[in-house]
Each structure stands twice: as structure tokens, then as C-alpha cells.
Design an enzyme around this catalytic site. Sequence first.
Site, PDB file in Angstrom:
ATOM      1  N   ASP A 174      54.233  45.700  33.419  1.00  0.00           N
ATOM      2  CA  ASP A 174      53.619  46.215  34.616  1.00  0.00           C
ATOM      3  C   ASP A 174      52.257  46.764  34.171  1.00  0.00           C
ATOM      4  O   ASP A 174      52.024  46.987  32.988  1.00  0.00           O
ATOM      5  CB  ASP A 174      54.500  47.311  35.246  1.00  0.00           C
ATOM      6  CG  ASP A 174      54.159  47.498  36.712  1.00  0.00           C
ATOM      7  OD1 ASP A 174      55.019  47.981  37.460  1.00  0.00           O
ATOM      8  OD2 ASP A 174      53.020  47.130  37.107  1.00  0.00           O
ATOM      9  N   TRP A 175      51.388  46.959  35.112  1.00  0.00           N
ATOM     10  CA  TRP A 175      49.981  47.248  34.754  1.00  0.00           C
ATOM     11  C   TRP A 175      49.827  48.634  34.127  1.00  0.00           C
ATOM     12  O   TRP A 175      49.959  49.641  34.767  1.00  0.00           O
ATOM     13  CB  TRP A 175      49.112  47.103  35.991  1.00  0.00           C
ATOM     14  CG  TRP A 175      48.536  45.727  36.157  1.00  0.00           C
ATOM     15  CD1 TRP A 175      47.219  45.418  36.294  1.00  0.00           C
ATOM     16  CD2 TRP A 175      49.219  44.470  36.170  1.00  0.00           C
ATOM     17  NE1 TRP A 175      47.031  44.058  36.417  1.00  0.00           N
ATOM     18  CE2 TRP A 175      48.245  43.452  36.322  1.00  0.00           C
ATOM     19  CE3 TRP A 175      50.553  44.080  36.042  1.00  0.00           C
ATOM     20  CZ2 TRP A 175      48.563  42.100  36.375  1.00  0.00           C
ATOM     21  CZ3 TRP A 175      50.870  42.729  36.085  1.00  0.00           C
ATOM     22  CH2 TRP A 175      49.888  41.754  36.253  1.00  0.00           C
TER      23      TRP A 175
END
Length: 738
Positions: free
Chosen positions: A263-264
Amino acid sequence: MRIKHILTTVTVMTGMAMSAETPVYLDPNAPVEARVEDALSRMTLEEKVGLCHAQSKFTSKGVERLGIPEVRMSDGPHGVRAEINWNDWGYAGWTSDSITAFPALTALAATWNPEMSALYGKCVGEEARYRDKNVLLGPGVNIYRTPLNGRNFEYMGEDPYLAGEMAVPYIQELQKNGVAACVKHFALNDQEKWRGSVNVDVSDRALYEIYLPAFKKAVQEGGSWSIMGAYNKVWDQHCCHNERLLQDILRGEWGFDGAVITDWGGAHDTKEAALNGLDIEMGSYTNGLTSESEFGYDDYFLADPYLDMLKSGEVPMSTVDDKARNILRLIFRTSMNTSKPFGSKCTPEHYAAAKAIGDESIVLLKNTGILPLDGNKYNSILVVGENATRCLTEGGGSSELKVKDYVSPLSALHALYGDKVKYAKGYVSGRSLYEKEDVIPQEELDKLRSEAVAMAKDADVVIYVGGLNKNAWQDCESTDRREYSLPFGQNELIEELIKANPNIVIANITGNAYEMPWIEKVPAVLHLSYLGTMGGASLADVVAGKVNPSGKLPYSIPVKLEDCGANSFGVESYPGVETENGPRQKYMEDILVGYRWHDTKKIPALFPFGHGISYTTFAYGKPVLSAKQMSEGEAITVTVPVTNKGAVGGKEIVQLYIGDEKASVLRPVKELKHFDKISLAPGESKDVAFTITPDDLKFFDDKKHEWVAEPGKFKVYIGSSSADIRAVDSFNYKYSLK
Ligand code: GLC
């Protein structure tokens, strides 16, 4: 460095120029694995490391020298997000990226129709392909553990079997477009509060029986080409580089051959990322999602720090070869897949698909007969509520969409009923995004409410379209809801509207359950989620009876929040407690999530999992079992006749639950193991058949670390919901003696 690199490149190019035939990695007819190995053999160490991290907001590097393209990713699960700037979270302001917004995935789950899931994946995949994306960041299959989770609207409900069954066709059809699914968020990201750091303490039984099955199906049956590591921790290690999750379970037990993408901003440690199976590190800056920093992409954990560790021998070279293989495989399946179609977007077919999915997702919770609304019976129809006009595809976080068209409930109701329809907003909610809150002055709310109530007195019937929205602290990423009740003073508004006009239909749009203190006073309630481009048309057609509602709840609606398992143990269970090592929480309801809790603790839900009624009624006959005894390797067929007893055609979702009558461990009263959605004309009957196998009887034995079916009596529950059981039968299971 540069000079040496250029010299190396020239040498390699000279070598390549010597071989006239097409290199294997560029041969579209060569097997993917041969292409992977050939490309890998031609790459420098720096090029391999380059594949493993972002080079912009939504792309990771390719290999320019070899003509291997970058990997272009995009949100989200409900449609292709508008183009974002290369290197900041702003939108690029393109005029060619408006798309079709499909219903939220919780709405897809509410259809209980795998055909709708396949249609969804096909259409959203065509739009992602047309927008030239290689990875679509979805579907989300985290489990609906608490109605306060801000992102439940992006997921597929509380039951792992339903979530898995509804994710697989979406992934399979999406990937036929040469676009990778990226099933997310792996794993245990079941709330937004402290999502970046909370350490989840969960039993192995709950992990394997509740939180992993949908991911496992997405990987093994859906064949997802990528998976997104979650932000949170489990066993005190970040999911994005969690050894047990990624190496033991995902790769070891499930045989995943795709790419693991963070995930970012989800990576936090180079050595763990190197050794524990992470492939691509995405994010804004190494120190997280939103804070600007001096870090550039070369400073990412899997960039120069990784290169240094490889060169120093601190981590083995085999780790970067493994990563490069997984990423090259993703590339050859997507951007370098020369047989992929060309996609399309905003087509009549996609609008029709969005409408059909939306139609089948709407859940009729209650109806004393006021619905469907016969326009000939009324001269004035008042529509009240901000959600009748607000564009609900905006906001909510990364799943937000820029639609080309949006059919609002008000416009669709007006199109159906004409000038009989009047409108009063009733309340406003402002625009609170990403933890910034618009506060609406009380006098403004009072004014809107009194206007709506006054108009309600003069109307023949009222259609209330409220609910939650995509504001922060509602159905929105990075924040959880702060209350189980409806926000923006809606309960008071609804109570006053009821007093002004008891002929009222409640049609709330939400991604979650919510408290309904007025439920006994209203004649009808429709429960629908964010249906996207065609959502208003779906709602209007159901209200008018052009569509007979056939959705069923993919999650329980408790009477009050404390009736939900996760929210009945205090803060340690939800949202967790802060410690000097960061927030920690314990899933204290364990395997008893949702209806499993309501059944076992005998706490009736206001509306149970699997509930949804129709404009017709369905009668269930007596189920017939093909046998009353089953051994290992055998199966039992259950056949049950279902009849449409009403005057209109409709669809019914027949559910089969299994209960273990005497287990050596705690087990829920019953668990969903099969379902089938059937369409019946008035008076028509169909025999619905299910096949029960020993796998349907098993629980996860965390001592033996294997799935076990114990001998003994098992009950078969045939239901129209988890609480509306129409027939019960039983059979005996015994180990095979052979
Ligand atoms: C967000 C979300 C994830 C999304 C990604 C890119 O933080 O958690 O679902 O795909 O970042 O926007």
C-alpha cells in the site's frame, strides 16, 4: 557511476545486436516463464532493483534499455480513478479520464450474484485497459468486522465465503483484459483508525477461518496477478514485509506467483522488505503518504538502500532475482501482453452493467405495502435528503471517481413520476475530506429541516434519500465513523418527517449498517450502497416497481453498536489501545464475526446477514438429502424446491448453512457454505441443488495447523437469510474406514 553504466549498456547492446533473431523476452509467442528468465539474464543489478520501487505516484520502473515498459497502476475497485500527477497527489486535470463509476463492492456483494461479479470485472477491466493501466488496485476483500470501519463500502461484507465467491469472477474477467487485479489489503486491515501502525492480535483460527479465505480464493481461484500489502501490522511486523503472511502463507501455502505491492507508503524496513517477499514498494515518499519530505524515489527502502545491501552481501542476490521474476511476470501478463484487447469506456454496455448490478444490489429491508410506489395513486411526491442530489462518487479516499455521467435519485424519480416530484434537501453535510471537517451551522440545519417538514405535510408521500456519504468520518478511507447513528441530524429530521407524513419510504445510501431508532414507525426501508453512474436510476426503478428488489445484506445490522461482536469488548478490541510500541488491538470476538456472533450469543440483529425481501414471496419446500451419511471423499446433494407465490417475477437467494452439532472446539451455530440466486416467474417453482462435501464441515485446527472435519452430526440450514431458516435437516459424517 553514469559512465560505467553507459559502457555496460553499450557492451550489452553490442551483444544483442549480434543475435539477429528476436530475443526470447520480446517474443510474444514464447512462454511467459521463458520470457522472464531471458529478460532477467539480460538485466544489470541496478535494473533489477529499479523494478522494485516507484518512479512516480502510480508507476514503477521498467527497463528502458531493454524496451521493458514501466508498470502503470491506478485505483480503484469501483472504476478507474482520474489521472493523478506524476509526483504529487493532485489530479492532472485531464479531459479524457472521465469514466463509468460502477457500484461499490459492498453493493456487488449484496447482489449475491457471481454473474454480476463477472460482468463487473469485464466492464471495469475494459475501462482500465482503455485508460492504458496495467494494474487496477482492487478488489478489496477485507472483512466487515465493525460497522465503524470507514472503508467497508469498498469490501464484500462479513462472511468470508460470500466475499470470496463474489471476488473471484471479478478478478478472472478483469484480467482477461490484460489488466492485473491487485486484491487488497492483505491482511487484517479491517479498520481505518491507526491503519498505518495498529498491530492486530488475532487467533490462528480466526485468521484462517475468517480473514484469509477471501484472499486465498482470490489468489487460487481468481488467479490474481498481484496483491497489495496492508498498512497495519500483525505479529508485530508490517504486513507489507511480513514473513509469515507473505512467505509462509501467500507463497508457501497458497502458491501465489504474482507480485506483492505495498500500500502507498506501507514499507518501513529494507532488510525485511528484501527478505520477506515484497516485490514493489509504492508510495509518495519513504516516510509515508502525505508528509512531504526530502526523500526521492531512489531513497525508497527497496531503492538505493536495497542496492547497497545487495552489493555488501547483507542480503542475498537471490532476493532481487525473485522480485524481478515476479515483476517481469506481471509485466509480461499485462503491458507486454500483445494479445490483450483494447478496452472501452463509458459505453452503453458499461452503463447497462452498472445499472444491472445496482438493480440487484438494492436491499428491501421492510415493506408494509407502500412499495412499489404507484404514481397514479399520488399527486405529490416529496423527495427529501442530500443524497438525492449529491454526487457520491466524489470523496471517500482513493476509490473516488470522476464520472462522465451521474444519474441522481432525484433526476431519476423526476423522470419516472414527472412534476409530481418536489424536492427538499432536509440537511447538508459539507465537504469534509481527509480529516478536515466542515461544520454546518445549526441554524442552517434547522432551516432546512423545517422547510422539508412543512413540505412533507402537503405531500401525498415522502421518499427520504439520506444515509452516510464519502466525507471523512463517514464512508471514507483513513478515518472510521465516530458513531453508529446517522450523522447530520438525520434521525431528528426523519422523526419529524414521520410526524408530518407517515407515508414515508426511507431509502438510505450507505456503505455500512447504522442505527434505526424510527424503524417501527416507517412503512418501508430500502438499504443501498453507492451505486455510481446509474445509481439513481436503479433506486427509482425499484421504488416504482420496474425492478423487483433482490439484494440481500452482506453484513448484519445490529440494533445497537454494542450488539456487534467487535464492539462488545471495549477499546482493546476496537479500535485498540495506544502503547509505547504503537497501537495494538485484539480481535476478541475471535471467529464469531457478524451473524456468527448474533447466532452464538443469541443477540438478534435488527436485520440479519442475508436478509432482503421482495415485492413477491417465496415458499420453500422440504429439502431432500441424497444421503444421511457421508465419509471422507464423498458428497451429499441437497435439493430444495422454491416457489414464487406472488403476482410478480422475482429473484431469491437461497442460502445453505452448515452447523457442527458436537465439536471439540468452539464453532459458530452455523456458517454459510453455499448460495444460489434464482429467478422465478409468478407461480414458478425450481429445485435448487447444493453439493455438500467434507470441506464444508471443516474448521481450522490451529494445533495441527490443518483443516479438520470431525465425525458426528451436522445440521443443514436452508434459509432466506441467516435468521429466516426455512428448513433444517441433518446427516452424519464419519471418517472413511477404507
Ligand atoms: C491508499 C489505499 C489503497 C490505494 C492506494 C493508492 O492509501 O489504502 O487502497 O490503492 O493508497 O491510492
